[in-house]
Structures are given as structure tokens and as C-alpha cells.
Write an enzyme that holds these catalytic residues in place. Sequence first.
Site, short mmCIF file in Angstrom:
data_model
loop_
_atom_site.label_atom_id
_atom_site.label_comp_id
_atom_site.label_asym_id
_atom_site.label_seq_id
_atom_site.Cartn_x
_atom_site.Cartn_y
_atom_site.Cartn_z
CG HIS A 82 8.64 -2.23 -4.42
ND1 HIS A 82 7.90 -2.65 -5.23
CD2 HIS A 82 8.41 -3.11 -3.12
CE1 HIS A 82 7.13 -3.75 -4.64
NE2 HIS A 82 7.48 -3.80 -3.33
CG ASP A 129 7.65 -1.63 -8.56
OD1 ASP A 129 9.00 -1.50 -8.16
OD2 ASP A 129 7.04 -2.04 -7.76
CB SER A 225 6.82 -6.97 -4.32
OG SER A 225 5.72 -6.49 -4.07
N1 ARG Z 1 3.84 -4.16 -2.71
C1 ARG Z 1 3.72 -5.56 -2.10
C2 ARG Z 1 5.10 -6.17 -1.94
O1 ARG Z 1 6.15 -5.43 -1.65
C3 ARG Z 1 2.82 -6.47 -3.54
C4 ARG Z 1 1.47 -6.12 -3.29
C5 ARG Z 1 0.35 -6.88 -4.21
N2 ARG Z 1 -0.76 -6.55 -3.92
C6 ARG Z 1 -1.80 -7.31 -4.27
N3 ARG Z 1 -2.96 -6.66 -3.50
N4 ARG Z 1 -1.83 -7.82 -5.11
O2 ARG Z 1 5.34 -7.55 -2.07
#
Ligand code: ARG
Length: 283
Positions: A82, A129, A225
Site C-alpha cells: 500500500h 501487503d 507502514s
Molecule cells: N497502515 C499504517 C501505515 O500506513 C500502519 C498501521 C499500523 N497500525 C497499528 N495499529 N499497528 O502506516
Amino acid sequence: MRTLLLFAPLALCLSSAALAQAEPGPPIDNDTTETNVPWQAQIYSSNTNWTATELANREEWDLAHKCGGTLIATGWVLTAAHCINAERIRNGHRVRLGSATIDLEEGATYRIDRMVRHAYYDEKRHYYDIALVHYVADEETDEADAGPIEPIELYDGPPLDPGAKVYATGWGQAEEGKGKGFQPDLTEVDLTVADCASFPEYAGETTEYQLCATSPESDTCTGDSGGPLVMEVDKPMLVGVVSWGHGCYRENSAGVYIRIDQQHFRDWIDRAMAADPSISEMR
Ligand code: ARG
């Protein structure tokens, strides 16, 4: 994430911050070379046509930050699917290596010339992902002032069991919510691997190739992420990729990570790096 400031003792930071205010003069050396996460990568946007509204609320480095990543071989950064796509590459997303700070234009930056995303990546469900980004030096690349840059080994053992001690690093938000701002200094959070099935909120939403990791005090969050989840036994080894979660820092919750081990994605990573450069998707 929020917790430990990584690359300098807190006291030192405070005193140099105070110094900076007291006497303007030569810029204070922030010890970029002291970064102790030489495999940490940042994926950021080098395209700076921000709107006036955006600039009114956030600094440019903050607007530019997109994701973390992990250097796994020369020229290759492992990240989350992503975090990257063809459009972002066209629009000038770049890779930064060799810096623990992202607000001072430190480290060395590179042009992304291609990527290999997992062909089964499903944005809605956060499936598969995982992606590799290939970078090359260009006229903007300056390795002279970068801190240490070194790939991390991929973990090749059996899938981690609940209880395993790991840590994640990144510049992600210190609180849950949209547009809360990223953190200029790399932070590290210590986590424990947990069974995703022990979190009812994730029922039916996680798969066998993902792991959950928690901490009573902290978490990863937006902006982390794509970054590394590391287990250090005799040496540091990459065991996961920061992927997603329900919010951040919630009680009795966890973050979800892509597993890297002898049964998960080792083969995919090897094949993706060896693939014909025209290939941008691989199953
Ligand atoms: N989807 C997030 C990003 O794009 C990462 C989220 C991780 N969330 C968590 N509660 N550990 O950076």
C-alpha cells in the site's frame, strides 16, 4: 509509533536543543552517523507542490513522508504494497537511507526506478501487503554525509510463536487519527508477538501469513507502514513488515504485520529480486 528516541541519549538532545536556542551559530551536528538502524528506509514524496492549506498546517518534511521500508540488499527496499504504486513512482516518490531524522534533508536519497508488488495485494482487505522497491542513484543522490547504510538479513527460521520479542522502528504518528503529523526522529517500539485470534476485533480479518504484535504502552501507527519488524537473537533479523491495524495505541489491541520466515515470502522476495526488470507484479 512512540517510545524510545533512538539515535541519541535524551539528555544530549535536550541540551543541544537548548543550546540551539541560546546561541545561533553553526548548525548543531545531530549525529546522523549515529543511526543504529542502518537498514531503515523512508519512502517520501519529492514532489513539493503542496497547497497553501497543506503548508499552513504541516511542515514540508511531514507532508512528504509516506512510509517506512527496509533495506534488504543493495538496490532493494522491502515495504508494504500500500506504500507504492506506478503513479507514485511517476510522481517522484524517493527512498532515503542512512538517516534517523527526516526533517533535515539528511542521509542519501535515491530515485525509484521500479517496484515489484505482490500480485494478490488487496487494498480493501490488506491481503498480501508486500512490495519491493528498486532504487538507483541519480543527480540528487549524495552519499557523502549519510550515516551507515547496511541491509538486514531476512529471518529464515520457523514462523514466530506468540511471546517472541521483537521491535519495530519508524517515523509514524504518535497518536491515532488522520493527519496527526509524523515524527522527525526515528523511534523504536518493543513488541511481543501475539496470536491474532486472541483479539476478537480481528476475527476473520487476518490470515496465516500475518502476525500480530502488541505492547501495553505502545504500537506502530500511520506512517510506520512498510517499515521493519526485527527480532534480535544473536544478530538482528527481519521478521516482518508493518502493515495495518484498527487505529493505533488502543487498549488490548495489536498491529498486524506481514510475516517473513522460512515459510513466508522468502521465496517471493528472492524471485521478485531475480525477476526480469519489466515485471512489476508477482505472485
Ligand atoms: N497502515 C499504517 C501505515 O500506513 C500502519 C498501521 C499500523 N497500525 C497499528 N495499529 N499497528 O502506516
